[in-house]
Motif scaffolding. Structure first.
Motif, short mmCIF file in Angstrom:
data_model
loop_
_atom_site.label_atom_id
_atom_site.label_comp_id
_atom_site.label_asym_id
_atom_site.label_seq_id
_atom_site.Cartn_x
_atom_site.Cartn_y
_atom_site.Cartn_z
N ILE A 1 -3.44 -4.59 -3.76
CA ILE A 1 -3.29 -3.16 -4.02
C ILE A 1 -4.59 -2.42 -3.77
CG2 ILE A 1 -2.90 -1.46 -5.86
CD1 ILE A 1 -0.98 -3.52 -7.12
N SER B 1 -5.88 4.45 1.69
CA SER B 1 -4.80 5.43 1.78
C SER B 1 -5.15 6.71 1.02
CB SER B 1 -3.50 4.83 1.24
OG SER B 1 -2.42 5.70 1.41
N ARG C 1 -5.24 0.32 -9.97
CA ARG C 1 -4.28 1.42 -9.96
C ARG C 1 -4.65 2.53 -10.93
NH1 ARG C 1 1.20 -0.77 -8.37
NH2 ARG C 1 2.10 0.99 -9.47
N HIS D 1 -4.89 0.76 -1.06
CA HIS D 1 -4.77 2.03 -1.78
C HIS D 1 -6.06 2.85 -1.71
CE1 HIS D 1 -0.96 0.59 -3.29
NE2 HIS D 1 -0.77 1.71 -3.94
N THR E 1 0.82 -1.21 0.00
CA THR E 1 0.00 0.00 0.00
C THR E 1 0.85 1.26 0.00
OG1 THR E 1 -1.80 -1.13 1.15
CG2 THR E 1 -1.75 1.27 1.33
N LYS E 2 0.42 2.25 -0.77
CA LYS E 2 1.10 3.55 -0.80
C LYS E 2 0.73 4.30 0.49
CE LYS E 2 1.24 7.88 -3.48
NZ LYS E 2 2.69 7.98 -3.66
N SER F 1 -1.56 10.20 -6.43
CA SER F 1 -1.24 8.95 -7.11
C SER F 1 0.14 9.02 -7.74
CB SER F 1 -2.30 8.65 -8.18
OG SER F 1 -3.57 8.57 -7.58
#
Length: 537
Positions: free
Chosen positions: A320, A327, A352, A324, A218-219, A378
């Motif tokens: 993902i 987040s 994404r 994400h 995860t970002k 992003s």
């Protein structure tokens, strides 16, 4: 209830709730294991996707392994992911946001099960990673077997840790080639080690509890330790032990740890492998460093954990997606966009490249501003198509989003085209033999921001009102009809424009008094010439 003490406790829980199936036959890791795991995604509905535990993996050369192999073990479905978060499906994002806001630092302990068996020196050279049942992800297309789990590095200047979900491509029994993007934190660490002229210590943790892989994939906000966020998910610290041959700490109760030093002097070309957009990647012209393995430690009869990556949905795209989404939602709220209610990263966009913001907009320009902020968060490599929708649209329901795109936006007024981002693995950006830099797109890559929110009041959604749908649901269930999986939009909603006359007519109709409407209506008749043949439209 505490968190899962180790990977085996997690697998036991999956089996208990019907989300793990055992495969008792011998299964060849090069040709049979991964294809069976892909059938989970290509042949089962999302709610039935499960982990596969191969009890008797064998190699194409006849080698039998001491341990087992498991695939699709942490994010085969949203239900499985929620189980790993220890929450309900609808609570995933809020649980994630609490973990980001309240991380729990890891704790160093003296020993761990991950070091029950230690291979170094001549013993490592004799067998190395060939001791482990590493499957071929996409038989007939993949150029190497690979690991794709938690990779741990440290910044040599600050000591800050990074844990990312990166690939390691097997080259020989003690050598892996690193699969990582040049903007990933792990690669930035490598550049600093290279500037010092020292090889970079790297540890690969395989067979870890789901919170660790959730955080690794995860970002997260800059500066957050992924293992501390994993602790926040679990509600307790991740236990760490020191590696045997390098200066890193690793999850104490992982199944397997691969320790090594990353070369900083030479780069090596790769081969072909499956990537998240759903196409093969060809790295025969792309170079990256190699990891020279210095130790492999593991539990007795270790379970090798494999994460699939390729055509979405895959376990990679599911990993993902949920982290994400949370987040990005956290980021937008931190930036003051309280009108953003939810975020969707549908797996058809590889979780994404297609981003949907569900909004209760407070002003006409808020959707565009929120889309701009999402695009900036992003960054390069994520967010090619960004869409804002109203609060009645489920951002994870592709049909609902496409419906909003069709009837709530006008392309000439509600679409913004922006330069970037650079998405190296997007095959629409350049042919397989080329690169962005070679001019295949004279204006460079681009992204599209679409405001698909209503710009004025609409008539109600054309479904029965909620009280009638609720009564129908009661009747359906009392008749023993098949179980329903209701969409978010399953009953009518008013959207700001509905006259008293329309409401009165509708009430009379459900009361069986539709003829009373005619008594009112016939007094309003007018000659055709007065209205025109366009019928007043």
């Amino acid at each position: 209830m505490g968190y899962f003490v180790d990977f085996r406790a997690w697998l036991a829980r999956l089996e208990e709730v019907g989300l793990l199936q055992r495969v008792t036959s011998e299964v060849v890791i090069e040709t049979e294991a991964a294809p069976m795991a892909w059938l989970v995604y290509r042949g089962l509905p999302p709610e039935e996707r499960c982990a596969l535990l191969f009890e008797r993996p064998v190699s194409v050369r006849g080698t039998r392994f001491e341990g087992a192999l498991v695939i699709n073990s942490v994010a085969a479905s949203k239900r499985m992911y929620a189980l790993g978060m220890q929450c309900e499906v609808e609570e995933i994002k809020q649980k994630w946001i609490r973990a980001i806001d309240h991380p729990i630092p890891p704790v160093l302990v003296d020993s761990g099960w991950c070091q029950e068996i230690v291979h170094t020196g001549a013993e490592l050279e004799a067998q190395g990673i060939n001791e482990l049942p590493v499957p071929v992800d996409l038989p007939g297309l993949s150029g190497d077997p690979r690991t794709t789990t938690a990779v741990i590095t440290k910044d040599p200047e600050t000591g800050a840790r990074n844990v990312g979900e990166y690939s390691g491509f097997l080259k020989n029994r003690t050598t892996l080639r690193w699969g990582i993007g040049v903007r990933q934190h792990g690669f930035l660490h490598w550049k600093k080690w290279r500037a010092r002229g020292e090889p970079m210590p790297v540890a690969i943790a395989i067979g870890v509890t789901p919170n660790i892989l959730y955080a690794a994939s995860t970002k997260l906000p800059e500066g957050l330790d992924e293992l501390a966020v994993a602790g926040g998910i679990a509600g307790e610290p991740v236990l760490l032990v020191r590696c045997k041959t390098i200066d890193l700490e690793v999850p104490a109760h992982a199944e397997i740890i691969i320790e090594g030093l990353m070369d900083v002097d030479y780069l090596y070309p790769g081969t072909s492998f499956g990537e998240y957009p759903g196409f093969m990647a060809d790295e025969t012209r792309r170079y990256s460093p190699i990891l020279r393995i210095t130790a492999i430690t593991h539990r007795r009869q270790p379970i090798f954990q494999h994460v699939t990556c390729g055509m979405p949905p895959s376990e990679t795209s599911e990993l993902i997606q949920y982290g994400h989404e949370a987040s990005l939602l956290h980021h937008l709220r931190e930036e003051g966009f309280e009108g953003v209610l939810d975020v969707g990263l549908p797996d058809f966009g590889a979780s994404r490249e297609f981003i949907v913001l569900q909004m209760r907009k407070r002003s006409a320009d808020e959707p565009r501003a929120a889309l701009e902020a999402a695009a900036q968060f992003s960054g390069e490599g994520m967010g090619k198509i960004l869409v804002a929708v109203d609060e009645d649209i489920d951002p994870c329901d592709a049909e609902a989003v496409c419906w909003a795109l069709t009837f709530r936006m006008q392309p000439a007024y509600d679409v913004t085209i922006k330069k970037g981002p650079f998405i190296a693995l997007d095959p629409s950006g350049h042919p397989p033999s080329g690169t962005f830099e070679e001019g295949h797109l004279p204006e460079g890559p681009s992204s599209i921001l679409i405001d698909a929110t209503r710009k004025w009041p609409y008539l109600p959604i054309a479904l029965p009102k909620r009280q009638f749908m609720e009564r129908a649901l009661q009747l359906w269930q009392s008749e023993g009809l098949p179980p329903l999986h209701l969409k978010a939009l399953w009953a009518s909603r008013e959207l700001g424009y509905w006259s008293d006359e329309n409401e009165s007519n509708a009430q009379l109709t459900v009361q069986g008094d539709y003829e009373k409407i005619w008594e009112r209506t016939k007094r309003k008749r007018v000659p055709v010439e007065e209205v025109g043949e366009h019928l007043g439209v």
